[in-house]
Motif scaffolding. Sequence first.
Motif, mmCIF file in Angstrom:
data_model
loop_
_atom_site.group_PDB
_atom_site.id
_atom_site.type_symbol
_atom_site.label_atom_id
_atom_site.label_comp_id
_atom_site.label_asym_id
_atom_site.label_seq_id
_atom_site.Cartn_x
_atom_site.Cartn_y
_atom_site.Cartn_z
ATOM 1 N N ALA A 78 1.069 -1.302 0.034
ATOM 2 C CA ALA A 78 0.230 0.043 -0.073
ATOM 3 C C ALA A 78 1.316 1.558 0.048
ATOM 4 C CB ALA A 78 -0.902 -0.347 1.123
ATOM 5 N N TRP A 79 2.002 1.505 1.066
ATOM 6 C CA TRP A 79 2.822 2.365 0.543
ATOM 7 C C TRP A 79 3.332 3.118 -0.366
ATOM 8 C CZ3 TRP A 79 5.033 5.543 3.803
ATOM 9 C CH2 TRP A 79 6.221 6.688 3.663
ATOM 10 N N ASN A 80 3.711 1.475 -1.372
ATOM 11 C CA ASN A 80 4.361 1.638 -2.749
ATOM 12 C C ASN A 80 2.766 2.544 -3.850
ATOM 13 O OD1 ASN A 80 7.060 0.768 -3.323
ATOM 14 N ND2 ASN A 80 6.539 -0.717 -1.999
ATOM 15 N N CYS A 81 1.516 1.545 -3.578
ATOM 16 C CA CYS A 81 1.088 1.742 -4.278
ATOM 17 C C CYS A 81 0.485 3.830 -4.211
ATOM 18 C CB CYS A 81 0.302 0.868 -4.347
ATOM 19 S SG CYS A 81 0.097 -0.397 -5.021
ATOM 20 N N ILE A 82 0.706 4.006 -2.476
ATOM 21 C CA ILE A 82 -0.283 5.367 -1.934
ATOM 22 C C ILE A 82 0.650 5.907 -1.970
ATOM 23 C CG2 ILE A 82 -2.343 6.027 -1.122
ATOM 24 C CD1 ILE A 82 -3.485 3.376 -0.841
ATOM 25 N N ALA A 153 -3.087 -5.039 1.908
ATOM 26 C CA ALA A 153 -1.636 -5.285 2.420
ATOM 27 C C ALA A 153 -1.538 -4.010 3.521
ATOM 28 C CB ALA A 153 -2.082 -4.570 0.019
ATOM 29 N N ARG A 154 -2.108 -3.168 3.021
ATOM 30 C CA ARG A 154 -1.329 -1.641 4.135
ATOM 31 C C ARG A 154 -1.591 -2.746 5.311
ATOM 32 N NH1 ARG A 154 -1.304 3.011 2.753
ATOM 33 N NH2 ARG A 154 -0.631 4.670 5.001
ATOM 34 N N ILE A 155 -2.486 -3.841 6.184
ATOM 35 C CA ILE A 155 -1.729 -4.485 7.420
ATOM 36 C C ILE A 155 -1.404 -5.851 7.312
ATOM 37 C CG2 ILE A 155 -3.937 -2.908 8.106
ATOM 38 C CD1 ILE A 155 -5.530 -5.330 9.045
ATOM 39 N N GLY A 156 -0.844 -6.116 5.850
ATOM 40 C CA GLY A 156 -0.556 -6.956 6.219
ATOM 41 C C GLY A 156 -1.185 -8.175 6.247
ATOM 42 N N ALA A 157 -2.743 -8.695 5.810
ATOM 43 C CA ALA A 157 -3.778 -9.573 5.558
ATOM 44 C C ALA A 157 -3.801 -9.952 4.866
ATOM 45 C CB ALA A 157 -5.278 -8.843 6.347
ATOM 46 N N VAL A 158 -3.948 -11.256 4.188
ATOM 47 C CA VAL A 158 -4.348 -12.053 2.402
ATOM 48 C C VAL A 158 -6.030 -11.729 2.185
ATOM 49 C CG1 VAL A 158 -3.439 -13.735 1.357
ATOM 50 C CG2 VAL A 158 -2.252 -12.903 3.836
ATOM 51 N N HIS A 159 -5.871 -11.341 0.993
ATOM 52 C CA HIS A 159 -6.922 -10.668 0.947
ATOM 53 C C HIS A 159 -7.645 -12.261 -0.233
ATOM 54 C CE1 HIS A 159 -5.550 -9.119 -3.101
ATOM 55 N NE2 HIS A 159 -5.067 -7.953 -2.270
ATOM 56 N N SER A 160 -8.431 -12.618 -0.342
ATOM 57 C CA SER A 160 -8.992 -13.608 -1.624
ATOM 58 C C SER A 160 -10.136 -12.824 -1.978
ATOM 59 C CB SER A 160 -9.253 -14.638 -0.975
ATOM 60 O OG SER A 160 -10.413 -15.653 -1.526
ATOM 61 N N VAL A 161 -10.191 -12.462 -3.116
ATOM 62 C CA VAL A 161 -11.448 -11.533 -3.765
ATOM 63 C C VAL A 161 -11.927 -12.667 -4.625
ATOM 64 C CG1 VAL A 161 -11.803 -9.855 -6.185
ATOM 65 C CG2 VAL A 161 -9.593 -9.958 -4.248
ATOM 66 N N VAL A 162 -13.003 -12.440 -4.498
ATOM 67 C CA VAL A 162 -14.304 -13.691 -5.413
ATOM 68 C C VAL A 162 -15.038 -12.716 -6.430
ATOM 69 C CG1 VAL A 162 -15.861 -15.316 -5.355
ATOM 70 C CG2 VAL A 162 -13.791 -15.377 -3.572
#
Length: 646
Positions: A78-82, A153-162
């Motif tokens: 998130a740092w890199n993207c924002i 991403a900012r807090i280190g959680a892993v997303h799963s987009v459905v």
Amino acid sequence: MSDPTLYPVSPEWAERALMDKAGYGAARQQAQQGPDAFWAQAATRLDWITAPTVIKNVSFDRADFRIRWFEDGVLNVAWNCIDRHLPTRRDQTAILWEGDEPTDSRAITYGELHGQVCRMANVLKAQGVKKGDRVTLYLPMIPEAAYAMLACARIGAVHSVVFGGFSPDSLAGRIEDCASRIVITADEGLRGGKTIPLKANVDAALERVSGVETVLVIRRTGADVAMVAGRDVAYAEAAAGVSDDCPCEPMNAEDPLFILYTSGSTGKPKGVLHTTGGYLFWASWTHELVFDYRPGEVFWCTADVGWVTGHSYVVYGPLANAGTTLMFEGVPNYPTVSRFWEVVDKHKVEIFYTAPTALRALMREGDEPVKSTSRASLRLLGSVGEPINPEAWRWYHEVVGEGRLPIVDTWWQTETGGILVSPLPGATDLKPGSATLPLPGVELQLVDAEGQVLEGATSGNLVITDSWPGQMRTVYGDDQRFFDTYFSAYPGKYFTGDGCRRDEDGYYWITGRVDDVINVSGHRMGTAEVESALVLHDDVAEAAVVGFPHDIKGQGIYAYVTLNKGVEAHDDLKKALVAHVRKEIGPIAAPDAIHWAPGLPKTRSGKIMRRILRKIAENDLTSLGDTSTLADPGVVDDLVKTRAQH
Ligand code: ATP
Ligand code: MG
């Protein structure tokens, strides 16, 4: 079927491009000769909290199998993207959102994106989400989908987009597989003027799977949806009560970033796992190189964020590159079939990236809906998802691009994280239907069924002999399946599952999945080739070809054909089509059966599911397999019913 025409790089492109022919040659050589130095230098494009000193640590061998890139590096996506863009680009548009209705659009600046992502990150934290936890996203194409990904991403959680078009069953399976305790959804989705009951689908899914403690509900349409006390949380209320600032969690380069389930066109979906450093680097580097991208240019990738293309080229690549990314909620044919081109004009889109399935559908409608728009802002076109048949390529080039725009036909997979094979607009002469050449650092080989390496102009199975930073790291929770699926067929090499031809210029032509290669009287043929020939016929809108057992030939060719609007199906047309394929490819490719298909079974991402078509062609109707990822399961019933007539 190769097109003899070569479309050379124009002088303007050679001039302006980040990489020209000489640069491409040099980069390939550097990547081959000193991969560590090459990738270490390239990875400085990211902002590292701790720069990596160990660049590549890979073995594809069973005994010491490992894939690690930049393994002692520390960063935050998130740092890199924002955040890193804020000092200079706080007021630049980060996300240009175009709603389902043409009257509905919004520009979100980097400054606003920062505040929104921080809020969502704080809401997740307040719900107990911690580093490493899996968060399932089931959302429409609204800015909140990007906020949610970046908040994780900012807090280190892993997303799963459905993907929001998946059924409750499919959603339940994916929640269960990665054991998410939280789901982020919306009241309803809106696509093509129709609502999609997302929240109701989540409710139905959660009757089938346990363990979900929180459902965050974002308001999209404002529909009155049932809220389960103690579980469901209205996002707007929760967000109002938290700060709009949230620190970025320092992440190791090899910490997981997301899980994404493949579309399932070849079987049970796999939870493809990508990690932080290598993936972000690959999305960002390829986005810049392939699209010749400069910060602030308006980039439109039409994919849904439910697919890897949406991850890499709607969200992570463009935002890491300080871009303006267009996010489209709707569909190509609503309210009219000019919608894509109207959006291009409205937002002055410079780079447009879509899938062959959308192009073929629009092509059916004729040229007028395109020609009635200007498209003057466009300078580059892209294609992804399937082989683009030369007929569609030429239409894209001549009608959409008015002959002036290069097309980058990008080959890659969920597994590869980003583009691996593609022309570069300033470096590669184009051939319609060919993904052309590998990017620097990507080492391809063609092998036969026994693993023998094939040289020169030939056809075979496409393998990759060495790792690249964006490579998937495992199948979530199933290292064994990962190894078995990709590294066991040809020891020491990554097997793509795709068949491919290499021509005399060293250009690569993906011929479809290896499972789809048919063997007629000892001749191996890619289904894509026969399909391209069929689509070339004036009356044909779309075609899907599969093999079926044939007494004499071993395998026969069975073609499902969808005709253009207003064309009537009759036996003479069948004969004409067979003759047409004979002329285009040769007698060996002449279809043995033609099945008039009002529609074809497709995955939600628009890919033809040949696995099912094979079963129908074989008349094996008892084991059609998992059809839950189909866009329209009704199509299968229609084909089964009409099977008898063929
Ligand atoms: P599953 O792996 O579950 O069967 P899938 O392969 O359709 O699903 P993706 O990872 O989205 O899921 O698609 C990658 C595949 O799409 C490639 O392996 C290839 O067959 C095809 N493909 C993608 N881009 C191109 C392209 N430019 N040219 C030819 N084929 C392409
Ligand atoms: Mg695949």
